[in-house]
Design an enzyme around this catalytic site. Structure first.
Site, mmCIF file in Angstrom:
data_model
loop_
_atom_site.group_PDB
_atom_site.id
_atom_site.type_symbol
_atom_site.label_atom_id
_atom_site.label_comp_id
_atom_site.label_asym_id
_atom_site.label_seq_id
_atom_site.Cartn_x
_atom_site.Cartn_y
_atom_site.Cartn_z
ATOM 1 N N LYS A 1 0.865 -1.192 0.000
ATOM 2 C CA LYS A 1 0.000 0.000 0.000
ATOM 3 C C LYS A 1 0.892 1.229 0.000
ATOM 4 C CE LYS A 1 -4.386 1.025 0.016
ATOM 5 N NZ LYS A 1 -5.473 0.238 -0.579
ATOM 6 N N ASN B 1 -15.604 6.017 -6.480
ATOM 7 C CA ASN B 1 -15.415 4.888 -7.389
ATOM 8 C C ASN B 1 -16.202 3.660 -6.914
ATOM 9 O OD1 ASN B 1 -14.286 2.423 -8.406
ATOM 10 N ND2 ASN B 1 -12.616 3.615 -9.263
HETATM 11 P P1 NAD Z 1 -13.068 7.624 -3.938
HETATM 12 O O1 NAD Z 1 -12.071 8.638 -3.613
HETATM 13 O O2 NAD Z 1 -13.427 7.382 -5.365
HETATM 14 O O3 NAD Z 1 -14.434 7.898 -3.143
HETATM 15 C C1 NAD Z 1 -14.511 8.117 -1.777
HETATM 16 C C2 NAD Z 1 -15.887 8.667 -1.483
HETATM 17 O O4 NAD Z 1 -16.070 8.753 -0.066
HETATM 18 C C3 NAD Z 1 -16.120 10.078 -2.028
HETATM 19 O O5 NAD Z 1 -17.451 10.160 -2.524
HETATM 20 C C4 NAD Z 1 -15.973 10.963 -0.783
HETATM 21 O O6 NAD Z 1 -16.714 12.156 -0.902
HETATM 22 C C5 NAD Z 1 -16.577 10.041 0.241
HETATM 23 N N1 NAD Z 1 -16.196 10.362 1.613
HETATM 24 C C6 NAD Z 1 -15.015 10.775 2.106
HETATM 25 N N2 NAD Z 1 -15.112 10.957 3.430
HETATM 26 C C7 NAD Z 1 -16.382 10.671 3.764
HETATM 27 C C8 NAD Z 1 -17.113 10.673 4.976
HETATM 28 N N3 NAD Z 1 -16.528 11.020 6.121
HETATM 29 N N4 NAD Z 1 -18.405 10.293 4.949
HETATM 30 C C9 NAD Z 1 -19.002 9.938 3.795
HETATM 31 N N5 NAD Z 1 -18.366 9.929 2.626
HETATM 32 C C10 NAD Z 1 -17.085 10.282 2.610
HETATM 33 O O7 NAD Z 1 -12.526 6.291 -3.237
HETATM 34 P P2 NAD Z 1 -12.899 4.788 -3.577
HETATM 35 O O8 NAD Z 1 -11.890 4.266 -4.514
HETATM 36 O O9 NAD Z 1 -14.340 4.689 -3.892
HETATM 37 O O10 NAD Z 1 -12.608 4.111 -2.169
HETATM 38 C C11 NAD Z 1 -13.565 4.104 -1.122
HETATM 39 C C12 NAD Z 1 -13.196 2.998 -0.137
HETATM 40 O O11 NAD Z 1 -13.167 1.762 -0.834
HETATM 41 C C13 NAD Z 1 -11.824 3.157 0.524
HETATM 42 O O12 NAD Z 1 -11.870 2.620 1.834
HETATM 43 C C14 NAD Z 1 -10.942 2.284 -0.345
HETATM 44 O O13 NAD Z 1 -9.769 1.861 0.335
HETATM 45 C C15 NAD Z 1 -11.903 1.158 -0.633
HETATM 46 N N6 NAD Z 1 -11.541 0.368 -1.791
HETATM 47 C C16 NAD Z 1 -11.525 0.928 -3.044
HETATM 48 C C17 NAD Z 1 -11.156 0.139 -4.114
HETATM 49 C C18 NAD Z 1 -11.168 0.653 -5.521
HETATM 50 O O14 NAD Z 1 -10.876 -0.117 -6.440
HETATM 51 N N7 NAD Z 1 -11.520 1.903 -5.756
HETATM 52 C C19 NAD Z 1 -10.784 -1.211 -3.915
HETATM 53 C C20 NAD Z 1 -10.842 -1.735 -2.632
HETATM 54 C C21 NAD Z 1 -11.216 -0.944 -1.570
#
Ligand code: NAD
Length: 413
Positions: free
Chosen positions: A104, A218
């Site tokens: 990471k 995402n």
């Molecule tokens: P992203 O940056 O695309 O989206 C994050 C979202 O969360 C945004 O809409 C943001 O406004 C919102 N957010 C931030 N703080 C917040 C809060 N306090 N309350 C409510 N909403 C809030 O990120 P992502 O890629 O969608 O990742 C989100 C989670 O999923 C993370 O924990 C990440 O580690 C996990 N994840 C993502 C992936 C991936 O492929 N994108 C894979 C595995 C795990």
């Protein structure tokens, strides 16, 4: 000081290590990353100043294969958070049986305050700073919170300039035009959807299911889109960092996606009521999907969670104390290392395509992903039933035993 994400990750590991009867030596080895790099990244800002950003890259275990894991850009990134996330990646890759270890990265920054040029220079600078420890056969980064396919393209390009070789397989989550895989953008959400379908087949759930999603990025927004196309689900609440909205009759997801695109937030969506992010977690819905950041469901609010199923698309959204409260309340928690493993699984497919020079259709990607997620869900559920433990404990037992076995087979001296 509060225990924090690293403490929770270690507590889950300890429980699984006990359940697997791990030897003290293997346990000691798996407790911390094999390698952790702390870097300072000077970036020339648009106004001519030089700002120095702090970044990290953690490689937890490489016993099962090269380290694999995303890069997070966020003001609250810390060394401990990156360590914890790399440990989670080792378990995640092991749960779905892909030949990667856990990695990471993260940079302490607020990308919303950076211009496109500053973001590009920071991304290239970060890759230069960690270039000696990454590579297609040693450590393969990917996107995470607030990093995307464009950033991956800059990083890939920077690495190629340093190495003097075209090496699409350094990084995954790239745009399709520069070696990305079809289906990668929605893989995390699609993988979550596949395990949710499996879980629904296991229990007695209503024909129409209400869903609340915390986080509309995402992972969360893509899941909302996938669920809204499946007539079985009604997305009744969503949130982002600015706040939450709700509509008991269901939100029009395509219109909401367009609204978010236009205004930058879900707030102000016509016809929806506003509520706080905390209130969203307590709604009486069938499925709650934390898809934002870690530590959202804690011992303080777990007792008020009104959902029947929690699908953890975010990493580490539930603390171990909260997990116990949810388990006792009979709420099915599909844990992060299983629920969101679709992203890393299709990252693996991308790496396989890059290494073999092959290009798979979206249908091939999705059907292979479905198979991996179904098999993994069934393996975890089997352990949960055999050992009478929750799904998180079962997923950890599966993952830790696989990583431990690989570590022991390699030997230590
Ligand atoms: P992203 O940056 O695309 O989206 C994050 C979202 O969360 C945004 O809409 C943001 O406004 C919102 N957010 C931030 N703080 C917040 C809060 N306090 N309350 C409510 N909403 C809030 O990120 P992502 O890629 O969608 O990742 C989100 C989670 O999923 C993370 O924990 C990440 O580690 C996990 N994840 C993502 C992936 C991936 O492929 N994108 C894979 C595995 C795990």
């Amino acid at each position: 000081m509060a225990e924090g994400f690293l403490g929770w990750a270690n507590r889950n590991f300890d429980l699984a290590a006990d359940a697997c009867g791990l030897s003290p030596s293997t346990r000691r080895i798996l407790l911390e990353p094999e390698r952790f790099l702390h870097v300072a990244i000077p970036v020339k800002m648009d106004d001519g100043r030089v700002e120095v950003f702090t970044g990290f890259r953690s490689q937890h275990s490489t016993s099962r294969g090269p380290a694999k894991g995303g890069i997070r850009y966020h003001p609250l990134v810390s060394a401990d958070e990156v360590r914890a996330l790399s440990i989670l990646m080792s378990w995640k890759c092991a749960v779905v049986g892909i030949p990667f270890g856990g990695g990471k990265g993260g940079v302490i920054c607020d990308p919303s305050k950076l211009s496109k040029g500053e973001l590009e220079r920071l991304s290239r600078g970060y890759i230069r700073a960690i270039s000696k420890i990454i590579g297609p056969a040693s450590d393969i980064p990917a996107p995470d919170v607030y990093t995307d396919a464009q950033i991956m393209a800059w990083m890939e390009d920077e690495y190629e300039r340093i190495s003097g070789k075209k090496s699409f397989s350094l990084i995954t989550g790239k745009p399709v035009e520069v070696g990305g895989s079809l289906g990668r953008g929605e893989a995390t959400a699609r993988g979550g959807y596949f395990v949710l379908e499996e879980a629904l087949g296991d229990g007695d759930y209503p024909a129409k299911l209400s869903v609340a999603i915390q986080g509309f990025g995402n992972a969360g927004a893509t899941l909302a889109r996938i669920l809204s196309k499946d007539g079985r689900f009604l997305v009744v609440a969503v949130s982002d960092s600015k706040g939450a909205i709700r509509s008991e009759t269901g939100l029009d997801v395509p219109a909401l996606l367009a609204h978010k695109e236009r205004t930058g937030s879900v707030l102000g969506f016509p016809g929806a009521k506003e509520l706080s992010n905390g209130e969203l977690l307590e709604l009486p819905v069938d499925v709650l999907v934390p898809a934002a950041l870690e530590g959202q469901i804690t011992k303080e609010n777990a007792g008020a969670v009104g959902a029947k199923i929690i699908l953890e698309l975010a990493n580490g959204p539930t603390t171990p104390d909260a997990d116990e409260i949810l388990r006792k309340a009979g709420i099915l928690v599909i844990p992060d290392i299983l629920a969101n493993a679709g992203g890393v699984t299709v990252s693996y497919f991308e790496w396989v395509q890059n290494n073999s020079g092959d290009v798979w259709t979206e249908g091939q990607v999705n059907s292979r992903l479905e198979g991996v997620m179904q098999d993994s869900y069934r393996a975890v559920r089997g352990i949960a039933k055999d050992r009478s433990v929750g799904m998180r404990a079962a997923a950890y037992i599966l993952a830790v035993s696989r990583v431990a076995r690989a570590t022991e087979l390699r030997g230590f001296y």
